[in-house]
Design a protein around this motif. Structure first.
Motif, PDB file in Angstrom:
ATOM      1  N   ARG A   1      32.831 -23.424 -51.174  1.00  0.00           N
ATOM      2  CA  ARG A   1      34.144 -24.072 -51.006  1.00  0.00           C
ATOM      3  C   ARG A   1      34.081 -25.582 -51.082  1.00  0.00           C
ATOM      4  NH1 ARG A   1      37.927 -21.064 -46.967  1.00  0.00           N
ATOM      5  NH2 ARG A   1      37.359 -18.911 -47.331  1.00  0.00           N
ATOM      6  N   TRP A   2      32.992 -26.151 -50.593  1.00  0.00           N
ATOM      7  CA  TRP A   2      32.872 -27.603 -50.532  1.00  0.00           C
ATOM      8  C   TRP A   2      31.533 -28.038 -51.103  1.00  0.00           C
ATOM      9  CZ3 TRP A   2      34.296 -24.757 -46.091  1.00  0.00           C
ATOM     10  CH2 TRP A   2      35.663 -24.832 -45.767  1.00  0.00           C
ATOM     11  N   GLU A   3      31.441 -29.323 -51.406  1.00  0.00           N
ATOM     12  CA  GLU A   3      30.158 -29.856 -51.826  1.00  0.00           C
ATOM     13  C   GLU A   3      29.270 -30.019 -50.583  1.00  0.00           C
ATOM     14  OE1 GLU A   3      28.694 -33.687 -54.327  1.00  0.00           O
ATOM     15  OE2 GLU A   3      29.647 -34.020 -52.404  1.00  0.00           O
ATOM     16  N   VAL A   4      28.187 -29.294 -50.555  1.00  0.00           N
ATOM     17  CA  VAL A   4      27.245 -29.365 -49.439  1.00  0.00           C
ATOM     18  C   VAL A   4      25.871 -29.712 -50.015  1.00  0.00           C
ATOM     19  CG1 VAL A   4      26.101 -28.071 -47.592  1.00  0.00           C
ATOM     20  CG2 VAL A   4      28.535 -27.692 -48.047  1.00  0.00           C
ATOM     21  N   LEU A   5      25.411 -30.922 -49.749  1.00  0.00           N
ATOM     22  CA  LEU A   5      24.101 -31.332 -50.274  1.00  0.00           C
ATOM     23  C   LEU A   5      22.974 -30.783 -49.416  1.00  0.00           C
ATOM     24  CD1 LEU A   5      24.886 -35.065 -51.174  1.00  0.00           C
ATOM     25  CD2 LEU A   5      24.727 -33.113 -52.728  1.00  0.00           C
ATOM     26  N   ASP A   6      23.233 -30.671 -48.123  1.00  0.00           N
ATOM     27  CA  ASP A   6      22.223 -30.135 -47.208  1.00  0.00           C
ATOM     28  C   ASP A   6      22.957 -29.636 -45.963  1.00  0.00           C
ATOM     29  OD1 ASP A   6      19.836 -29.415 -46.049  1.00  0.00           O
ATOM     30  OD2 ASP A   6      18.976 -31.430 -46.033  1.00  0.00           O
ATOM     31  N   ALA A   7      22.398 -28.632 -45.319  1.00  0.00           N
ATOM     32  CA  ALA A   7      22.995 -28.100 -44.091  1.00  0.00           C
ATOM     33  C   ALA A   7      21.898 -27.623 -43.155  1.00  0.00           C
ATOM     34  CB  ALA A   7      23.943 -26.945 -44.409  1.00  0.00           C
ATOM     35  N   LEU A   8      22.144 -27.818 -41.873  1.00  0.00           N
ATOM     36  CA  LEU A   8      21.191 -27.372 -40.853  1.00  0.00           C
ATOM     37  C   LEU A   8      21.965 -26.709 -39.721  1.00  0.00           C
ATOM     38  CD1 LEU A   8      18.405 -27.428 -39.284  1.00  0.00           C
ATOM     39  CD2 LEU A   8      19.164 -29.628 -38.369  1.00  0.00           C
ATOM     40  N   VAL A   9      21.510 -25.547 -39.292  1.00  0.00           N
ATOM     41  CA  VAL A   9      22.042 -24.919 -38.082  1.00  0.00           C
ATOM     42  C   VAL A   9      20.867 -24.601 -37.167  1.00  0.00           C
ATOM     43  CG1 VAL A   9      23.225 -22.916 -37.098  1.00  0.00           C
ATOM     44  CG2 VAL A   9      24.077 -23.929 -39.220  1.00  0.00           C
ATOM     45  N   ILE A  10      20.946 -25.094 -35.939  1.00  0.00           N
ATOM     46  CA  ILE A  10      19.967 -24.716 -34.908  1.00  0.00           C
ATOM     47  C   ILE A  10      20.758 -24.047 -33.787  1.00  0.00           C
ATOM     48  CG2 ILE A  10      18.233 -25.475 -33.242  1.00  0.00           C
ATOM     49  CD1 ILE A  10      17.727 -27.935 -34.968  1.00  0.00           C
ATOM     50  N   HIS A  11      20.376 -22.843 -33.396  1.00  0.00           N
ATOM     51  CA  HIS A  11      21.024 -22.166 -32.273  1.00  0.00           C
ATOM     52  C   HIS A  11      19.952 -21.798 -31.261  1.00  0.00           C
ATOM     53  CE1 HIS A  11      23.800 -19.828 -29.954  1.00  0.00           C
ATOM     54  NE2 HIS A  11      24.766 -19.962 -30.842  1.00  0.00           N
ATOM     55  N   ARG A  12      20.195 -22.177 -30.014  1.00  0.00           N
ATOM     56  CA  ARG A  12      19.205 -21.856 -28.972  1.00  0.00           C
ATOM     57  C   ARG A  12      19.480 -20.480 -28.377  1.00  0.00           C
ATOM     58  NH1 ARG A  12      18.770 -26.558 -24.776  1.00  0.00           N
ATOM     59  NH2 ARG A  12      16.846 -25.458 -24.231  1.00  0.00           N
ATOM     60  N   VAL A  13      18.429 -19.847 -27.902  1.00  0.00           N
ATOM     61  CA  VAL A  13      18.526 -18.584 -27.177  1.00  0.00           C
ATOM     62  C   VAL A  13      17.725 -18.730 -25.884  1.00  0.00           C
ATOM     63  CG1 VAL A  13      18.893 -17.111 -29.198  1.00  0.00           C
ATOM     64  CG2 VAL A  13      16.554 -17.657 -28.478  1.00  0.00           C
ATOM     65  N   GLY A  14      17.816 -17.732 -25.018  1.00  0.00           N
ATOM     66  CA  GLY A  14      17.133 -17.791 -23.729  1.00  0.00           C
ATOM     67  C   GLY A  14      18.070 -18.314 -22.658  1.00  0.00           C
ATOM     68  N   THR A  15      17.501 -18.831 -21.586  1.00  0.00           N
ATOM     69  CA  THR A  15      18.305 -19.260 -20.441  1.00  0.00           C
ATOM     70  C   THR A  15      18.644 -20.746 -20.537  1.00  0.00           C
ATOM     71  OG1 THR A  15      17.319 -17.561 -19.049  1.00  0.00           O
ATOM     72  CG2 THR A  15      18.371 -19.402 -17.922  1.00  0.00           C
TER      73      THR A  15
END
Lengths: 84, 168
Positions: B85-99
């Motif tokens: 849909r959009w111009e995306v040159l780079d993308a990062l997703v960090i999702h934490r788990v645990g407590t």
């Protein structure tokens, strides 16, 4: 054999997070499998009932009740997601 | 639906998805994305944080559970949808788990583009879809005991306003 995975509230309610199961004969869709599991009674009947808002995935893709399943599949049942 | 396929051009469609227990350093991640890619003109980022109140009760800690494998696959697919849909040159997703505890960082989304419009929109889109599609579940510990967090209708509506996403 199929691998069944249960997550979060469902995992706690059923008392298990994973099982291996021989695919019962005549069971060839996700919905049929859910119905089959609900016949185990007790928590299974309660948690797998039609009215429960459950989601499922077949081989790690979100899947609907009419999704075909086959031997060797990884099938997961879980409540609506709440990440982020 | 078939599996993901991305046409990888050198440096043109980089992305990274990480699910981890440890915290993350937003400044370090922003710098990593910016350095070495002179095409980038805008970087939008979002950080989700643990609140101390939910549904009127105080939250002492929360535990995040996920579906290893599917989580990474789902987020990768969401980034792919944003890219369509959009111009995306780079993308990062960090999702934490645990407590985690109130004030802790939970999730980071960073999107780099040539201009800000695409970076803002893609970042919000990724976050909206992550909340409704990525298999994470929160369990809160409150003075009334532990409870699984219910999915919110407002989150579904936030994702729906982007229209239906076509499967890749």
């Amino acid at each position: 054999m199929i691998t069944l995975l249960y997550f979060a509230r469902l995992r706690e309610a059923l008392g298990t997070g994973r099982e291996e199961l021989a695919l019962p004969s005549g069971i060839n869709t996700l919905g049929a499998l859910r119905d089959h599991l609900s016949k185990r009674g007790d928590a299974w009947a309660r948690e797998m009932a039609d009215g429960r808002n459950l989601r499922a995935a077949v081989n790690q893709d979100v899947a609907a009740a009419d999704t075909p399943i086959k031997d060797g599949d990884e099938i997961a049942f879980f409540p609506p997601v709440t990440g982020g | 639906m078939k599996s993901l396929s991305f046409h990888r051009l050198p440096g043109a469609d980089a992305m990274s998805v990480r699910v981890q227990e440890q915290d993350f350093d937003v400044s370090a991640e922003l710098a990593l994305m910016r350095i070495g890619n002179p095409k980038i003109g805008a970087i939008a980022s979002f950080v989700g944080v643990v609140r101390d109140i939910n549904e009127g009760d105080s939250v002492a800690t929360m535990t995040l559970e996920h579906y290893p494998g599917m989580t990474e696959k789902a987020i990768t697919e969401i980034i792919g949808q944003a890219r369509g849909r959009w111009e995306v040159l780079d993308a990062l997703v960090i999702h934490r788990v645990g407590t985690l505890k109130p004030t802790d960082q939970i999730v980071l989304v960073i999107v780099a583009s040539t201009h800000r419009g695409d970076a803002f929109a893609a970042c919000e889109f990724i976050m909206d879809y992550l909340k409704t599609q990525a298999p994470f579940w929160k369990k809160e510990i409150t003075p009334q005991g532990a409870r699984w967090v219910d999915a919110r209708v407002t989150d579904s509506r936030a994702a729906e306003r982007w229209g239906s996403i076509e499967k890749s």
